[in-house]
Enzyme design. Sequence first.
Site, PDB file in Angstrom:
ATOM      1  N   SER A 121      15.677  13.641  28.118  1.00 49.20           N
ATOM      2  CA  SER A 121      15.856  13.716  26.664  1.00 49.20           C
ATOM      3  C   SER A 121      14.536  13.342  26.008  1.00 49.20           C
ATOM      4  O   SER A 121      14.039  12.227  26.183  1.00 49.20           O
ATOM      5  CB  SER A 121      16.942  12.747  26.214  1.00 49.20           C
ATOM      6  OG  SER A 121      16.834  12.539  24.814  1.00 49.20           O
ATOM      7  N   HIS A 168      21.418  19.139  21.238  1.00 50.23           N
ATOM      8  CA  HIS A 168      22.572  18.284  20.929  1.00 50.23           C
ATOM      9  C   HIS A 168      22.553  17.994  19.434  1.00 50.23           C
ATOM     10  O   HIS A 168      21.701  17.238  18.958  1.00 50.23           O
ATOM     11  CB  HIS A 168      22.435  17.005  21.782  1.00 50.23           C
ATOM     12  CG  HIS A 168      23.444  15.942  21.513  1.00 50.23           C
ATOM     13  ND1 HIS A 168      23.302  14.655  21.996  1.00 50.23           N
ATOM     14  CD2 HIS A 168      24.611  15.947  20.814  1.00 50.23           C
ATOM     15  CE1 HIS A 168      24.331  13.925  21.609  1.00 50.23           C
ATOM     16  NE2 HIS A 168      25.130  14.676  20.881  1.00 50.23           N
ATOM     17  N   GLY A 188      16.980   9.579  28.842  1.00 46.14           N
ATOM     18  CA  GLY A 188      15.893   9.465  27.874  1.00 46.14           C
ATOM     19  C   GLY A 188      14.936   8.358  28.228  1.00 46.14           C
ATOM     20  O   GLY A 188      13.884   8.578  28.836  1.00 46.14           O
ATOM     21  N   MET A 192      29.726  11.322  25.547  1.00 44.11           N
ATOM     22  CA  MET A 192      28.743  10.300  25.147  1.00 44.11           C
ATOM     23  C   MET A 192      29.085   8.979  25.834  1.00 44.11           C
ATOM     24  O   MET A 192      30.219   8.497  25.752  1.00 44.11           O
ATOM     25  CB  MET A 192      28.752  10.092  23.635  1.00 44.11           C
ATOM     26  CG  MET A 192      28.155  11.200  22.801  1.00 44.11           C
ATOM     27  SD  MET A 192      26.495  11.733  23.265  1.00 44.11           S
ATOM     28  CE  MET A 192      25.539  10.229  23.061  1.00 44.11           C
ATOM     29  N   GLY A 214      22.894   8.051  18.324  1.00 46.09           N
ATOM     30  CA  GLY A 214      21.989   7.677  17.237  1.00 46.09           C
ATOM     31  C   GLY A 214      20.662   7.137  17.730  1.00 46.09           C
ATOM     32  O   GLY A 214      19.648   7.303  17.062  1.00 46.09           O
ATOM     33  N   HIS A 254      16.757  18.158  27.230  1.00 45.03           N
ATOM     34  CA  HIS A 254      17.754  17.776  26.213  1.00 45.03           C
ATOM     35  C   HIS A 254      17.033  17.431  24.907  1.00 45.03           C
ATOM     36  O   HIS A 254      16.103  16.619  24.895  1.00 45.03           O
ATOM     37  CB  HIS A 254      18.533  16.571  26.741  1.00 45.03           C
ATOM     38  CG  HIS A 254      19.669  16.138  25.880  1.00 45.03           C
ATOM     39  ND1 HIS A 254      20.902  16.763  25.879  1.00 45.03           N
ATOM     40  CD2 HIS A 254      19.779  15.118  24.992  1.00 45.03           C
ATOM     41  CE1 HIS A 254      21.717  16.146  25.043  1.00 45.03           C
ATOM     42  NE2 HIS A 254      21.057  15.137  24.471  1.00 45.03           N
ATOM     43  N   MET A 296      23.674  16.238  16.344  1.00 48.77           N
ATOM     44  CA  MET A 296      24.371  15.073  15.779  1.00 48.77           C
ATOM     45  C   MET A 296      24.208  15.153  14.269  1.00 48.77           C
ATOM     46  O   MET A 296      23.490  14.385  13.646  1.00 48.77           O
ATOM     47  CB  MET A 296      23.764  13.776  16.352  1.00 48.77           C
ATOM     48  CG  MET A 296      24.157  13.544  17.804  1.00 48.77           C
ATOM     49  SD  MET A 296      23.056  12.375  18.640  1.00 48.77           S
ATOM     50  CE  MET A 296      21.757  13.486  19.142  1.00 48.77           C
ATOM     51  N   ASP A 326      17.557  16.137  20.980  1.00 52.72           N
ATOM     52  CA  ASP A 326      18.504  15.445  20.093  1.00 52.72           C
ATOM     53  C   ASP A 326      18.167  15.688  18.632  1.00 52.72           C
ATOM     54  O   ASP A 326      17.087  15.316  18.167  1.00 52.72           O
ATOM     55  CB  ASP A 326      18.449  13.938  20.371  1.00 52.72           C
ATOM     56  CG  ASP A 326      19.098  13.580  21.692  1.00 52.72           C
ATOM     57  OD1 ASP A 326      20.271  13.939  21.882  1.00 52.72           O
ATOM     58  OD2 ASP A 326      18.422  12.958  22.532  1.00 52.72           O
ATOM     59  N   GLY A 350      22.347   5.816  28.075  1.00 52.68           N
ATOM     60  CA  GLY A 350      22.304   4.633  28.938  1.00 52.68           C
ATOM     61  C   GLY A 350      22.288   4.938  30.426  1.00 52.68           C
ATOM     62  O   GLY A 350      22.676   4.085  31.230  1.00 52.68           O
ATOM     63  N   MET A 404      19.250  14.768  14.861  1.00 49.63           N
ATOM     64  CA  MET A 404      20.009  13.789  14.063  1.00 49.63           C
ATOM     65  C   MET A 404      19.664  13.963  12.587  1.00 49.63           C
ATOM     66  O   MET A 404      18.497  14.193  12.245  1.00 49.63           O
ATOM     67  CB  MET A 404      19.650  12.371  14.495  1.00 49.63           C
ATOM     68  CG  MET A 404      19.818  12.121  15.984  1.00 49.63           C
ATOM     69  SD  MET A 404      19.521  10.399  16.391  1.00 49.63           S
ATOM     70  CE  MET A 404      19.571  10.478  18.191  1.00 49.63           C
ATOM     71  N   ASP A 408      25.674  11.561  28.511  1.00 51.50           N
ATOM     72  CA  ASP A 408      24.466  11.245  27.733  1.00 51.50           C
ATOM     73  C   ASP A 408      24.545   9.822  27.196  1.00 51.50           C
ATOM     74  O   ASP A 408      25.468   9.486  26.457  1.00 51.50           O
ATOM     75  CB  ASP A 408      24.392  12.264  26.569  1.00 51.50           C
ATOM     76  CG  ASP A 408      23.173  12.097  25.684  1.00 51.50           C
ATOM     77  OD1 ASP A 408      22.262  11.329  26.046  1.00 51.50           O
ATOM     78  OD2 ASP A 408      23.142  12.765  24.631  1.00 51.50           O
TER      79      ASP A 408
HETATM   80  C1  DX5 Z   1      21.575   9.249  21.839  1.00 53.18           C
HETATM   81  C2  DX5 Z   1      21.069  10.608  22.281  1.00 53.18           C
HETATM   82  C3  DX5 Z   1      20.619  10.599  23.675  1.00 53.18           C
HETATM   83  C4  DX5 Z   1      19.446   9.684  23.944  1.00 53.18           C
HETATM   84  C5  DX5 Z   1      19.708   9.038  25.253  1.00 53.18           C
HETATM   85  O1  DX5 Z   1      22.239   9.365  20.643  1.00 53.18           O
HETATM   86  O2  DX5 Z   1      22.080  11.592  22.147  1.00 53.18           O
HETATM   87  O3  DX5 Z   1      20.353  11.911  24.168  1.00 53.18           O
HETATM   88  O4  DX5 Z   1      18.206  10.350  24.005  1.00 53.18           O
HETATM   89  O5  DX5 Z   1      18.740   8.065  25.464  1.00 53.18           O
HETATM   90  P1  DX5 Z   1      18.912   6.995  26.638  1.00 53.18           P
HETATM   91  O6  DX5 Z   1      18.935   7.762  27.916  1.00 53.18           O
HETATM   92  O7  DX5 Z   1      17.719   6.131  26.472  1.00 53.18           O
HETATM   93  O8  DX5 Z   1      20.207   6.260  26.386  1.00 53.18           O
HETATM   94 ZN    ZN Z   2      21.743  13.547  23.239  1.00 55.63          ZN
END
Ligand code: DX5
Ligand code: ZN
Length: 224
Positions: A7, A65, A196, A136, A141, A32, A67, A34, A176, A36, A174
């Site tokens: 990500s 993705h 990520g 998720m 976020g 990936h 959001m 993101d 952690g 937002m 996705d």
């Molecule tokens: C969080 C995103 C993820 C994020 C994950 O809202 O959707 O894609 O990049 O990051 P890590 O892998 O650090 O949790």
């Molecule tokens: Zn994501």
Amino acid sequence: MVEILPSILSADFARLGEDIARVEKAGITKLHVDIMDGHFVPNLTMGPPVVKSIRKVTRLTLDVHLMITDPDKFAPIFIEAGADQISVHQEACPHLDRTLRMIQAEGALAGVVLNPATPVSTLDEVLDLADYVLIMSVNPGFGGQAFLPNSLRKVQQLEQRRRASGRHFYIEMDGGLGPDNIGAAVRAGCDWIVAGSSVFSSEDPESAVRTMQQVARDAMMVRA
Ligand code: DX5
Ligand code: ZN
């Protein structure tokens, strides 16, 4: 085959092309991305021009993705910019069936995402339609949050539905995720693992991806 999807949220945005090239060396096929909007989630990231620029520097599949509160308006714009697959949140789509069909008609794979508090059963009527489902494992976020273990149970529930239906859709997870919990995610049924901070905050993103690919392969042997 289970895949690791870096990500770019945790990449260096001033050196995005270089960071993408580093993880490409590990032999990934998907990236990936993101998006937002500061409304659906309490953070802002990037818009279509950035996706368009990424499209110019890589042939990787762009897994976008969304959001955002208005995915119907923006999904076609991101597809035009170069997205190959688009996922929308169940929580943001009152007409989810229509939204997924629209994304497919625009020429992309259509995925649906569930927040940690949203049950798998809310997707029962669209599992015949979705190309993939993203669970998720953090509240969306931000990168770098702690993995929520309940999400593994949700992946198992989806995997049971997939087996029972005989229809294939991919299961993505996705948030952690890193070398310590990817094995559990794969054993639960995940096909695509988003990572990520465990990739881009490491000293060597290429070798971080390679390590996770190996962990995923080992876990797949147990699952199969
Ligand atoms: C969080 C995103 C993820 C994020 C994950 O809202 O959707 O894609 O990049 O990051 P890590 O892998 O650090 O949790
Ligand atoms: Zn994501």
